[in-house]
Write an enzyme that holds these catalytic residues in place. Structure first.
Site, mmCIF file in Angstrom:
data_model
loop_
_atom_site.group_PDB
_atom_site.id
_atom_site.type_symbol
_atom_site.label_atom_id
_atom_site.label_comp_id
_atom_site.label_asym_id
_atom_site.label_seq_id
_atom_site.Cartn_x
_atom_site.Cartn_y
_atom_site.Cartn_z
ATOM 1 N N ASP A 6 3.970 -5.725 3.399
ATOM 2 C CA ASP A 6 3.414 -4.821 4.350
ATOM 3 C C ASP A 6 4.474 -5.210 5.630
ATOM 4 O OD1 ASP A 6 2.422 -2.637 5.639
ATOM 5 O OD2 ASP A 6 0.590 -3.216 5.274
ATOM 6 N N HIS B 244 3.734 3.062 13.109
ATOM 7 C CA HIS B 244 2.814 4.093 13.204
ATOM 8 C C HIS B 244 3.629 5.364 14.320
ATOM 9 C CE1 HIS B 244 -0.988 2.605 11.603
ATOM 10 N NE2 HIS B 244 0.041 2.202 10.585
ATOM 11 N N ASP C 137 6.263 2.155 6.976
ATOM 12 C CA ASP C 137 4.873 1.672 6.859
ATOM 13 C C ASP C 137 3.993 2.596 5.626
ATOM 14 O OD1 ASP C 137 2.278 0.528 6.769
ATOM 15 O OD2 ASP C 137 1.929 1.010 9.002
ATOM 16 N N HIS D 71 0.801 -1.145 0.064
ATOM 17 C CA HIS D 71 -0.117 -0.159 0.111
ATOM 18 C C HIS D 71 0.881 1.276 0.047
ATOM 19 C CE1 HIS D 71 0.220 1.357 4.297
ATOM 20 N NE2 HIS D 71 0.442 -0.051 4.564
ATOM 21 N N GLU E 100 -5.203 1.783 2.555
ATOM 22 C CA GLU E 100 -5.093 0.492 3.463
ATOM 23 C C GLU E 100 -5.251 0.980 4.804
ATOM 24 O OE1 GLU E 100 -2.922 -2.555 5.936
ATOM 25 O OE2 GLU E 100 -2.638 -0.279 5.821
ATOM 26 N N GLU E 101 -4.806 2.146 5.081
ATOM 27 C CA GLU E 101 -4.534 2.447 6.692
ATOM 28 C C GLU E 101 -6.296 2.772 7.265
ATOM 29 O OE1 GLU E 101 -2.369 1.955 8.201
ATOM 30 O OE2 GLU E 101 -0.507 2.288 7.254
#
Lengths: 335, 356, 354
Positions: free
Chosen positions: A224, A310, A169, A66, A201-202
């Site tokens: 990922d 994150h 990410d 992603h 995606e998130e």
């Protein structure tokens, strides 16, 4: 160095979920030399295909990473010129507090919690972005309700092979897919390979769902990041930085196809590629949406072990990233 | 028919998620002169297609316009021996707007009146008085003497909805149950009329979908979108707002009278930027009042539509509505007209633009 | 249908290991169990097993009967020192039933194991351990264990079956393979010419662990005109609410829900009345909590009825069902796929958008 530079270029191009235009343009240029066709679908997924020989046994293989990242949406502008925001994707508020942010239009600022709010009581409503404006009127010359911000991108090399910054990410996953495409560029395969860079995606794996519906893959592989168990105080998890490519067994959204995970392990062993198994008890990935799109696909995933996901200091090992590229390429050659 | 009258008629119809037939029948009749070929799909969605321009053109714009017919309601899950009915909600209804309300129950012999009841304030202790009564402690009373009599009229699995009159009040406001989303249905009907009267210039398939089951989150719109395979979807909705005294301006979402609400993001969708930009631009150009949604909350049929098939570029236009999912939803007719006009203008614009 | 035959078939099918996510391992044993019963069969990429029986008519409608194949179970997360295994649950398992449970570790070869329990004199309080603190004792040395078991190996409850009074059966994973057994046998025993539609029986994957379930992909492939989803339903036991449960031995349940097709649900209830099959109607307002909710929304929409078999002690290794109810379910499946009225009503009309 080339791998690091690619990852860095990708990281430094802010593209929040739903607003992936910039990173898509960059990836399109990067993937073009390695594919026959390239298309963007209605949601903005970039779908590149390298055609196979088209024999009877030809399969459709989808590789997906992603290209979006978590961020903030401006909801409201206070008279003071401060911006009220809502999180886009799984923002960790303690990690976001007191960091630099940048808007899609390039406006810089800082995200902070309201004064006197203790870390334990953080909630998104108590956070705001300060862009240095003296009042609402001045703020509105640069920002409008509906604008998106992301935490300021950065990437640095640490000791050895480790790299640190954001948003690894999943730009590191994008770099892996690019690496595989490059490795397979001159290889004539039976199968059609679809390199997909997915959107959103998130916020719930939305893009991969429509992309997979269009591609209708027989085999789907997701690239990922995955959490690790090698940080202080971490929950036990037999996966860490420097351990090589992580072959996903499960996460909370999917149990990977056993034949795929076995074939990945086999390819790793035969080609002496460092690898480890990943059993992630939380978090979801595009793997699940690809598995169940249309009439379904045999789905698996190669994950890049990543610490502090994150946050602004996501950390990977370049050696692991290279293992993921090698494993992906060898696996595809073995099919 | 005036817009108010149309909305009143639509809102008064019985149509909880899963039992939208009455609303669909009403709409089908209403649009029979514009689109006699409107069809039901096997989910119960009502789909009316209007084609404009060169019907053999290859590059036609295919647009799905969608509003849901269903409303939040109740389902009877138990008939008690004392003749009262146990129930649960269909869709999200706050416990604080249930007790004491009048409802219509659709039983064996048709609609009948009941009330949602619980014990009187006299029987409640201090703590009980401070909190809304839990759904499982509430019951519907239809006046039956005992369980056997109740069973003659009602069965487990029967539906009920709020019984609440429509009226106009204040300065251009309306109050009714089910404004969510019968106002959207009305806006679609009036847009169809406007397009019929003055066709858009361009090659356009406008597929008007009156959808089912939005309120339970399992939107029938998904099946409609899968059938239509549109390039673009316009979702006409209502959006819950809190522009009332005591709420901090940053939490109000939008304002009644502030115009049609254009969403950038809600909990189920990040909307297509070029469409959002187009909507706001058209609002300015055509003098249609519009406001950007100031909060990330709620979700609607756009959530499933935009992810259907190979994906659909989607925009949502909502009427800001107070007290959503209650028997007394409040909205402004001016905002309604803005929603209808902006929908119409977007349809006219997309068939002559290359950018989307 | 012969009651004993059905009972034995339920036991055989439920004994097969099909821990959620590992349904493909069940492919071979199920092929053996169902040999000759259907016209054709296939396993799709997700692990759904689909059995097809044609009615022999041209342009016949298609009916899907779905019961999920997977069962709750566990997965090895770590091979620990001393020959113990750390595990995670696959699907919702009550941790209160875990200690001292009999399990089988499906490694290179099946291994017996028991879940370790803390001796009473070492317990600090009466709090149950978290799932991640449970250990499987295989009785093997660490080295031997490492050769046979790796991270990612599925673990299932041991299949030990028995009977209670009144023809009630006990054992693991009646949820949902007992329902699958009733459907498979009922249709296998129905002569093709009696069928009102081409029948697709799907034993679907990952119902217990995936929000959507493999059924979404499987139903998309089968593309039926109408469908029946069969799953177990919570039986009435002390401490449960009447409206959330169904009584055992009183037949199957049919859900009325905003999430399923009302016309088909009512027609199914009517069929039960006509054929004297005991049933009860239950309200499932916004969702059935089963695959029915998903199937109904696949593709262009598939009218679906949700049918339940009462089951007590759900998600344990000693689930309880009634043979009387199982026989009712088998009869209903047969009548459902043979019903010309339902087939005629549900055959899709061509919806033409001009």
């Amino acid at each position: 160095m080339k791998l690091y530079n690619t990852i860095k270029d990708l990281c430094l191009c802010p593209s929040v979920s739903g607003r992936e235009e910039k990173i898509r343009d960059m990836l399109r240029e990067l993937i073009k030399p390695f594919c026959d066709e390239c298309a963007t679908d209605n949601l903005g997924n970039l779908i590149a295909v390298k055609k196979g020989r088209g024999t009877e046994n030809s399969k459709r293989i989808m590789l997906c990473a992603h290209m979006d990242e978590i961020g903030f949406l401006v909801n409201f502008i206070e008279d003071s010129g401060m911006l009220r925001v809502a999180p886009v994707g799984g923002i960790s508020l303690p990690a976001a507090a007191f960091t630099r942010v940048v808007s899609e239009k390039g406006v810089k600022g800082a995200i902070v919690p309201e004064d006197k709010v203790k870390a334990a009581d953080y909630k998104a409503q108590a956070f705001y972005i300060d862009i240095g404006a003296k009042d609402k009127k001045q703020a509105e010359t640069k920002v409008a309700i509906g604008d998106f911000f992301v935490a300021a991108p950065s990437l640095e090399k640490l000791m050895g092979n480790r790299i640190c910054g954001r948003p690894l990410d999943d730009r590191v996953g994008c770099a892996v897919v690019l690496g595989i495409a490059e490795a397979l560029a001159d290889v004539q395969l039976d199968h059609d390979i679809y390199y997909v860079f997915s959107v959103q995606e998130e916020v719930g794996c939305r893009g991969s769902q429509t992309a997979a519906f269009r591609v209708q893959p027989d085999i789907a592989l997701c690239f990922d990041v995955t959490a690790t168990g090698d940080t202080l105080g971490a929950s036990p998890m037999a996966c860490g930085l420097g351990g090589g490519a992580a072959i996903k067994i499960k996460d909370s959204s999917v149990i990977c196809d056993e034949e795929i995970t076995k074939a990945l392990c086999r390819a790793a062993k035969e080609n002496k590629i460092k690898h480890q198994k990943e059993v992630l008890l939380f978090g979801g990935t595009d793997t699940s949406s690809m598995q169940l799109a249309g009439a379904g696909a045999a789905a698996g995933a190669i994950s890049i072990p990543t610490r502090y996901i994150h946050s602004g200091v996501e950390m990977c090992d370049l050696g692991d990233v290279q293992c993921c590229i090698d494993l992906g390429a060898e696996f595809i050659k073995s099919i | 028919m005036t817009s108010e009258k149309l909305i009143e008629r639509l809102c008064s119809a019985f149509g909880p998620s899963g039992r939208e037939e009455a609303v669909a029948g009403l709409i089908k009749k209403e649009i029979s002169d514009i689109c006699p070929n409107a069809v039901y799909d096997r989910m119960g969605n009502l789909i009316a297609v209007m084609r404009f321009g060169d019907t053999s053109a290859e590059k036609r714009k295919r647009v799905m316009i969608s509003a849901h017919m269903d409303e939040v309601g109740f389902m009877i899950n138990e008939i008690k021996s004392n003749g009262t009915l146990g129930f649960d909600t269909v869709g999200g209804i706050n416990e604080s707007v249930m007790a004491g309300r009048r409802v219509s129950v659709l039983g064996e012999g048709g609609l009948m009146t009941g009330i949602i009841a619980s014990k009187a304030i006299h029987h409640k202790d201090k703590k009980e008085r401070e909190k809304a009564v839990k759904t499982e402690k509430l019951y519907i009373d239809i006046g039956a003497a005992d369980g056997d009599e109740a069973k003659k009229y009602v069965s487990v699995g029967d539906f009920a909805v709020f019984d609440s009159p429509f009226y106009t009040f204040g300065e251009g406001l309306v109050k009714a149950k089910a404004l969510d989303d019968r106002m959207g249905c009305a806006a679609m009907i009036q847009t169809m009329r406007a397009l019929k009267k003055q066709p858009p210039e361009g090659d356009l398939d406008a597929c008007f979908c009156f959808t089912v089951r939005e309120e339970i989150g399992l939107s029938g719109a998904k099946a409609a979108a899968y059938r239509i395979k549109p390039d673009i979807a316009i979702v006409l909705e209502t959006t819950a707002i809190a522009d009332i005294e005591g709420v901090d301006p940053s939490g109000r979402v939008a304002d009644v009278g502030g115009g049609v609400v254009v969403s950038v993001m809600d909990r189920s969708t990040i909307y297509c930027r070029p469409l959002v930009d187009l909507a706001l631009r058209l609002g300015k150009q055509k003098g249609i009042k519009a406001q950007v949604k100031r909060y990330v909350s709620g979700g609607n049929d756009a959530g499933t539509i935009h992810k259907t098939g190979e994906g659909v570029k989607t925009v949502a236009l909502s009427v800001p509505t107070r007290y959503l999912h209650s028997p007394a939803c409040v909205a402004s007719m001016e905002d309604y007209h803005s929603q209808q006009r902006l929908c119409e203008e977007i349809l006219r614009a997309v068939c002559s633009t290359e950018e989307i | 249908m012969n009651k004993n035959k059905l009972k034995e078939f339920i036991f055989s099918l439920c004994s097969v290991m099909s821990v959620s996510g590992f349904e493909k391992r069940a492919e071979k044993p199920i092929t053996e169990l169902t040999a000759g019963m259907f016209d054709s069969t296939l396993t799709d990429a997700v692990g759904n097993r689909i059995f097809i029986k044609k009615c022999g008519k041209q342009n016949a409608p298609r009916v899907l009967i779905d019961a999920h194949l997977d069962e709750i179970g566990m997965i090895v997360t770590e091979v620990c020192k001393g020959g113990f295994l750390r595990i995670a649950n696959l699907g919702g398992i009550d941790v209160s039933i875990m200690q001292a449970a009999d399990v089988i570790v499906y490694g290179e070869k099946p291994l017996r194991g028991v879940i370790a329990s803390t001796p009473p004199h070492l317990k600090k309080d009466d709090k149950l351990p978290a799932f991640s603190e449970l250990l499987v004792d295989t009785g093997l040395s660490e080295d031997t264990l490492k050769e046979l078991v790796d991270v990612g190996t599925p673990v299932g409850f041991a299949p030990i079956y028995g009977e209670l009074l009144n023809g009630r059966l006990i054992g693991k994973s009646f949820d949902d393979k007992a329902c699958a057994a009733c459907a498979l046998l009922a249709i296998a025993e129905t002569p093709g010419e009696e069928l009102a539609a081409d029948v697709y029986v799907m034993l679907s994957a990952t119902e217990e662990t995936n929000r959507l379930g493999g059924v979404a992909a499987g139903a998309f492939r089968c593309d039926p005109d109408y469908a029946m989803v069969i799953d177990v339903n919570l039986a009435r036991v002390p401490d449960t609410k009447d409206y959330e449960t169904v009584e055992m031995d009183k037949g199957i349940s049919i859900s009325l829900s905003a999430a399923t097709d009302r016309r088909l649900s009512m027609a199914t209830a009517e069929l039960c009345r006509r054929k004297d099959i005991p049933f009860s109607l239950i309200a499932a307002p916004s969702s059935t909590g089963t695959n029915a909710t998903t199937v109904n929304l696949v593709g262009l929409g598939i009218p679906t009825v949700d049918v339940g078999l009462p089951l007590a002690c759900m998600h344990t290794y000693n689930e309880v069902i009634s043979m009387t109810d199982a026989m009712s379910l088998a009869r209903l499946v047969r009548e459902f796929v043979c019903s010309k009225e339902i087939a005629a009503e549900m055959t899709r009309e061509e919806v033409s958008l001009i």
